[in-house]
Write a protein that holds these residues in place. Structure first.
Motif, mmCIF file in Angstrom:
data_model
loop_
_atom_site.group_PDB
_atom_site.id
_atom_site.type_symbol
_atom_site.label_atom_id
_atom_site.label_comp_id
_atom_site.label_asym_id
_atom_site.label_seq_id
_atom_site.Cartn_x
_atom_site.Cartn_y
_atom_site.Cartn_z
ATOM 1 N N PHE A 59 -9.714 8.592 5.604
ATOM 2 C CA PHE A 59 -9.146 9.934 5.678
ATOM 3 C C PHE A 59 -9.809 10.744 6.788
ATOM 4 C CE2 PHE A 59 -8.583 9.411 0.888
ATOM 5 C CZ PHE A 59 -7.397 8.735 1.080
ATOM 6 N N TYR A 80 -3.713 3.568 5.133
ATOM 7 C CA TYR A 80 -2.722 2.800 4.374
ATOM 8 C C TYR A 80 -2.803 1.302 4.632
ATOM 9 C CZ TYR A 80 -0.143 4.000 8.673
ATOM 10 O OH TYR A 80 0.222 4.215 9.978
ATOM 11 N N ASN A 85 -9.168 1.307 -2.375
ATOM 12 C CA ASN A 85 -8.395 2.340 -3.058
ATOM 13 C C ASN A 85 -9.331 3.375 -3.613
ATOM 14 O OD1 ASN A 85 -6.122 -0.136 -3.709
ATOM 15 N ND2 ASN A 85 -5.412 1.849 -3.002
ATOM 16 N N PHE A 88 -9.443 9.961 -7.002
ATOM 17 C CA PHE A 88 -9.759 11.287 -6.493
ATOM 18 C C PHE A 88 -10.393 12.153 -7.579
ATOM 19 C CE2 PHE A 88 -6.753 9.644 -3.571
ATOM 20 C CZ PHE A 88 -7.027 10.233 -2.362
ATOM 21 N N PHE A 94 0.806 11.861 -8.776
ATOM 22 C CA PHE A 94 2.035 12.448 -8.259
ATOM 23 C C PHE A 94 2.761 13.147 -9.410
ATOM 24 C CE2 PHE A 94 1.486 8.507 -5.600
ATOM 25 C CZ PHE A 94 0.824 9.172 -4.589
ATOM 26 N N PHE A 105 3.221 2.737 -7.686
ATOM 27 C CA PHE A 105 3.424 3.206 -6.309
ATOM 28 C C PHE A 105 2.820 2.272 -5.253
ATOM 29 C CE2 PHE A 105 2.769 5.846 -2.574
ATOM 30 C CZ PHE A 105 3.938 6.579 -2.514
ATOM 31 N N MET A 109 4.741 0.022 -2.385
ATOM 32 C CA MET A 109 4.491 0.174 -0.949
ATOM 33 C C MET A 109 4.170 -1.160 -0.303
ATOM 34 S SD MET A 109 5.054 3.180 -0.086
ATOM 35 C CE MET A 109 6.151 3.750 -1.354
ATOM 36 N N ASN B 201 -4.366 16.375 -1.193
ATOM 37 C CA ASN B 201 -4.869 15.079 -1.638
ATOM 38 C C ASN B 201 -3.762 14.190 -2.211
ATOM 39 O OD1 ASN B 201 -4.540 16.077 -4.194
ATOM 40 N ND2 ASN B 201 -6.717 16.160 -4.691
ATOM 41 N N LEU B 202 -2.601 14.760 -2.527
ATOM 42 C CA LEU B 202 -1.481 13.912 -2.935
ATOM 43 C C LEU B 202 -1.015 13.074 -1.749
ATOM 44 C CD1 LEU B 202 0.691 16.297 -5.124
ATOM 45 C CD2 LEU B 202 -0.894 14.534 -5.864
ATOM 46 N N GLU B 204 -2.933 12.250 0.789
ATOM 47 C CA GLU B 204 -3.993 11.272 1.010
ATOM 48 C C GLU B 204 -3.870 10.124 0.015
ATOM 49 O OE1 GLU B 204 -7.680 13.374 0.820
ATOM 50 O OE2 GLU B 204 -7.572 14.016 2.909
ATOM 51 N N ALA B 205 -3.570 10.467 -1.230
ATOM 52 C CA ALA B 205 -3.448 9.436 -2.261
ATOM 53 C C ALA B 205 -2.323 8.468 -1.910
ATOM 54 C CB ALA B 205 -3.192 10.077 -3.626
ATOM 55 N N ALA B 206 -1.207 9.006 -1.421
ATOM 56 C CA ALA B 206 -0.085 8.140 -1.056
ATOM 57 C C ALA B 206 -0.502 7.200 0.070
ATOM 58 C CB ALA B 206 1.107 8.991 -0.630
ATOM 59 N N SER B 207 -1.169 7.759 1.064
ATOM 60 C CA SER B 207 -1.631 6.949 2.184
ATOM 61 C C SER B 207 -2.624 5.889 1.706
ATOM 62 C CB SER B 207 -2.278 7.879 3.215
ATOM 63 O OG SER B 207 -2.933 7.134 4.194
ATOM 64 N N ASP B 208 -3.510 6.297 0.810
ATOM 65 C CA ASP B 208 -4.503 5.376 0.251
ATOM 66 C C ASP B 208 -3.830 4.222 -0.482
ATOM 67 O OD1 ASP B 208 -7.365 4.881 -0.523
ATOM 68 O OD2 ASP B 208 -6.463 5.021 -2.505
ATOM 69 N N LEU B 209 -2.682 4.485 -1.083
ATOM 70 C CA LEU B 209 -1.977 3.454 -1.841
ATOM 71 C C LEU B 209 -1.053 2.640 -0.946
ATOM 72 C CD1 LEU B 209 -1.243 5.581 -5.005
ATOM 73 C CD2 LEU B 209 -2.729 3.595 -4.886
ATOM 74 N N GLY B 210 -1.171 2.822 0.359
ATOM 75 C CA GLY B 210 -0.447 1.953 1.279
ATOM 76 C C GLY B 210 0.832 2.534 1.831
ATOM 77 N N ALA B 211 1.106 3.819 1.585
ATOM 78 C CA ALA B 211 2.338 4.410 2.089
ATOM 79 C C ALA B 211 2.156 4.834 3.537
ATOM 80 C CB ALA B 211 2.739 5.614 1.236
ATOM 81 N N LYS B 212 3.017 4.319 4.413
ATOM 82 C CA LYS B 212 2.994 4.751 5.808
ATOM 83 C C LYS B 212 3.511 6.182 5.849
ATOM 84 C CE LYS B 212 3.615 0.165 7.748
ATOM 85 N NZ LYS B 212 3.988 -0.677 6.583
ATOM 86 N N PRO B 213 3.247 6.896 6.969
ATOM 87 C CA PRO B 213 3.610 8.316 7.012
ATOM 88 C C PRO B 213 5.050 8.611 6.582
ATOM 89 C CG PRO B 213 2.282 7.764 8.895
ATOM 90 C CD PRO B 213 2.498 6.472 8.172
ATOM 91 N N ALA B 215 6.988 6.895 4.609
ATOM 92 C CA ALA B 215 7.132 6.639 3.173
ATOM 93 C C ALA B 215 6.500 7.786 2.378
ATOM 94 C CB ALA B 215 6.489 5.310 2.805
ATOM 95 N N ARG B 219 8.751 9.842 -0.203
ATOM 96 C CA ARG B 219 8.472 9.654 -1.628
ATOM 97 C C ARG B 219 7.688 10.807 -2.250
ATOM 98 N NH1 ARG B 219 8.661 4.613 -3.758
ATOM 99 N NH2 ARG B 219 8.338 5.824 -5.657
ATOM 100 N N ILE B 220 6.900 11.500 -1.429
ATOM 101 C CA ILE B 220 6.031 12.544 -1.998
ATOM 102 C C ILE B 220 6.409 13.928 -1.452
ATOM 103 C CG2 ILE B 220 3.643 13.272 -2.363
ATOM 104 C CD1 ILE B 220 4.337 10.507 -3.559
#
Lengths: 366, 308
Positions: A59, A80, A85, A88, A94, A105, A109, B201-202, B204-213, B215, B219-220
């Motif tokens: 990040f 990503y 992982n 937080f 979400f 999720f 992905m 941080n939502l 960031e969480a999506a990105s952390d879970l593998g979502a490209k920008p 996505a 999705r979020i």
């Protein structure tokens, strides 16, 4: 030890202030985290522990240095694509997705086939004991349940490393203690490396295989909980972890690993572990309250001892906490267990001897 | 709809206060709400009722000769041009609202996520044009869209077109372009508010879970900003449906909207009963989507529960 899974090489981080100045969040340093261990970054707020974690997660970009995960540089790998992982601090679930969709999720992905996804989501929810809540929304769960969802959502991806940013910070004390034990058990069960950020030293001692104590953007000491507790390397570490007495002293002499220090009018022998100090230097002795013993008189022992007056005694159930004022004016805290019925029980105002063993006192130079 | 807008701007306070017992005693509450009710009755319900009664009359001004008739309704039902006009107005309002939302979304996104310390300045710059005269802004588009106007001159100069531009002015397209321009800042603000409320941080969480920008956005970000998108859509749709100045100035014969006919009925034809009827028809059309959305937001709030 085992294989290194995360390696920070000379990693540093600087921020630009709103007024234009630069702030050092992390000073350049190396850090290695081994596969399968429970590693804790411990320190007060603003010490750089969260920054370290966020650099690992991707990040934040480090100002200098390199970060390797499983021997591969992560400098150009976005969050990503990293095999880590994160859980937080406030869970970051979400809000518009159900619990099952939240957990799914990451798998979605990564384009995991639908049937496999469902099985893995079920297994993850089973692991954190949340089956039956799949169709709820995050705001229909309690804090502890949300915490478990956050864990399941991260662990379902089977990351190489799980990063946890004060995951228990928002829970009340009782739940916190229960979750600590559970987290530790979970970590042993799944065998994934945990990198855990906390400011709670008790939590760190209880859960970690190794701890990095941080302050002001520096890693002050990286070691096992026992080493950090028994042999703190700096005054900050000694003070931050548990309770410590600090005694001002002057080094008289040292021979091999035995040093003789002057405290007021008394000279005592302690184990010498520091480097680069010479007779006449001012030092600090650090010694834990439970390593001190109260005696009525000097009784001709060879043990180092200090003379003082008992100022306070607090009965705490399992032990009693004494405060002794030394001749030099500094006070010492002594904790004695209440197990021996006929133990010496001084009353306030009594002259007492405070005894300890030479190994238990630590010479600090800062 | 007001309930919905309320939810967009104050989702937290809204959900917190609904369940709480009021601390104000009932009698005092009555006297506090009283003026609001009087205001509502005087300036909202009474005029509506008068307008509704008007639809059953043939004569607007002579109140003594009261003749109850469905003649206006019959005429309305039998005149297809009214239906066409209503349909076209709804369609144009829909297009304007949809285009405004699409055009405003990137602006709102930049304001919410990328503006940083320039955010307030950007919001100011968005609003400043709205402080000038509405008429002036519409008239400005006549200069731009005219056959020897700015747009066609530039296109001609660049060699993109060979002859004088295909006539843009005095078409429905001109109305749509002008209105999208007028409403864009108002559509951007509710979207920016909704985006601003998304916890960073939502993402960031999506990105952390593998979502490209992209996505993460689909999705979020987009689903979580939907309340703002819907509010923005209604903010534009409702006033556009009743619009009559812009079509009159840049619309030409094909760009006429229901608002122009209502205006004609009241001012030129002096056929108030028909004007009232068309106004009521328009009101119904506005109420249907607003009602649906209000119902939807109520259901989704109930489904979300009140555990917080």
């Amino acid at each position: 030890m085992s294989d290194t899974i995360i390696e920070l090489r000379n990693i540093s981080k600087q921020y630009r202030n709103p007024d234009g100045g630069m702030v050092d969040a992390l000073y350049p340093a190396d850090l290695s985290i081994y596969a399968g261990e429970f590693f804790t970054l411990l320190g007060p707020s603003g010490c750089g522990k969260s920054t370290t974690l966020r650099i690992m997660a991707g990040f934040e970009a480090a100002t200098s240095g390199d970060i390797l995960i499983k021997n591969q540089s992560m400098l150009k790998v976005p969050a990503y694509h990293r095999p880590v992982n994160m859980v937080f601090q406030d869970y970051a679930l979400f809000p518009h997705l159900t619990i099952a969709k939240n957990v799914e999720f990451g798998l979605e992905m990564k384009k995991v086939p639908k049937s496999e996804r469902e099985d893995r989501v079920q297994a993850a929810l089973d692991m954190v004991q949340l089956n039956g809540l799949e169709r709820r929304k995050p705001n229909q769960l309690s804090g502890g349940q949300r915490q478990r969802v956050a864990l399941a959502r991260a662990l379902v991806n089977e990351p190489s490393v799980l990063l946890l940013d004060e995951p228990l910070g928002a829970l009340d004390l009782k739940l916190r203690r229960a979750m600590q034990a559970e987290l530790k058990q979970l970590q042993q069960q799944v065998g994934i490396t945990f990198v855990y950020v906390t400011h709670d030293q008790e939590e760190a001692l209880a859960m970690s295989d190794r701890i990095a104590v941080m302050d002001g953007g520096r890693y002050l000491q990286v070691d096992t909980p026992q080493e950090i507790y028994e042999h703190p390397s700096t005054r900050f570490v000694a003070d931050f972890i548990g309770e410590t007495n600090f005694i001002s002293a002057t080094l008289n002499s040292h021979v091999a690993d035995l040093a003789n220090v002057q405290i007021g009018s008394q000279a005592v022998g302690v184990v010498y572990r520091a480097n680069g100090i010479y007779p006449g230097d001012e030092v600090t002795l650090a010694i834990r309250p439970e390593k001190l013993r109260l005696e009525q008189n000097a009784n001709g022992t060879e043990l180092p001892q200090l003379t003082g007056t008992l100022e306070q005694a607090m009965y705490l159930g399992t032990d009693t906490r004494f405060v002794v004022r030394m001749e030099t004016g500094e006070s010492l805290v002594v904790r004695e267990q209440n197990q021996m019925v006929n133990d010496f029980r001084p009353t306030i105002g009594d002259a007492v001897q405070v005894q300890f063993t030479a190994e238990d006192a630590r010479i600090l130079t800062d | 709809m007001s309930d919905y807008v309320n939810q967009v701007t104050h989702p937290v306070t809204n959900s917190r206060t609904t369940n709480k017992e009021s601390a104000i005693p009932r009698s005092l509450l009555g006297s506090l709400i009283g003026p609001t009710w009087i205001w509502l009755v005087l300036f909202m319900l009474l005029p509506m009722l008068l307008m509704f009664l008007m639809t059953f009359r043939t004569e607007a001004f002579n109140w003594r000769e009261w003749e109850f008739t469905f003649e206006n309704y019959r005429k309305f039902i039998e005149t297809p041009s009214y239906h066409r006009l209503l349909l076209r107005s709804v369609w144009m309002a829909f297009v304007v609202a949809a285009l405004s939302v699409v055009a405003a979304y990137p602006v709102a996104y930049v304001v919410a996520f990328q503006a940083g310390r320039w955010r307030n300045l950007m919001i100011m710059l968005l609003i400043v044009p709205a402080m000038s005269s509405f008429l002036l802004r519409v008239l400005a588009w006549r200069i731009i869209l005219g056959s020897s106007g700015l747009l066609s001159t530039v296109l001609l100069g660049l060699g993109i077109i060979d002859e004088a531009a295909p006539i843009l002015l005095y078409t429905p397209t001109a109305v749509i372009i002008t209105l999208v321009y007028v409403w864009l800042p108002f559509a951007a603000l509710p979207i920016a508010v909704a985006l601003n409320q998304i916890e960073p941080n939502l993402l960031e969480a999506a990105s952390d879970l593998g979502a490209k920008p992209y996505a993460t956005f689909l999705r979020i970000t987009l689903p979580l900003s939907m309340p703002g998108v819907i509010a923005a859509f209604l903010f534009v749709f409702i006033p556009t449906l009743g619009e009559y100045v812009t079509p009159a100035l840049v619309g030409g014969p094909e760009g006429v909207m229901i608002g122009n006919i209502i205006w004609d009925q009241f001012s030129r034809a002096l056929n108030w009963p028909m004007g009232a009827l068309l106004s009521m028809a328009m009101l119904l059309i506005v109420l249907i989507p607003a009602g649906f959305i209000s119902l939807y937001s109520k259901i989704s709030r109930e489904r979300a529960g009140n555990y917080d």
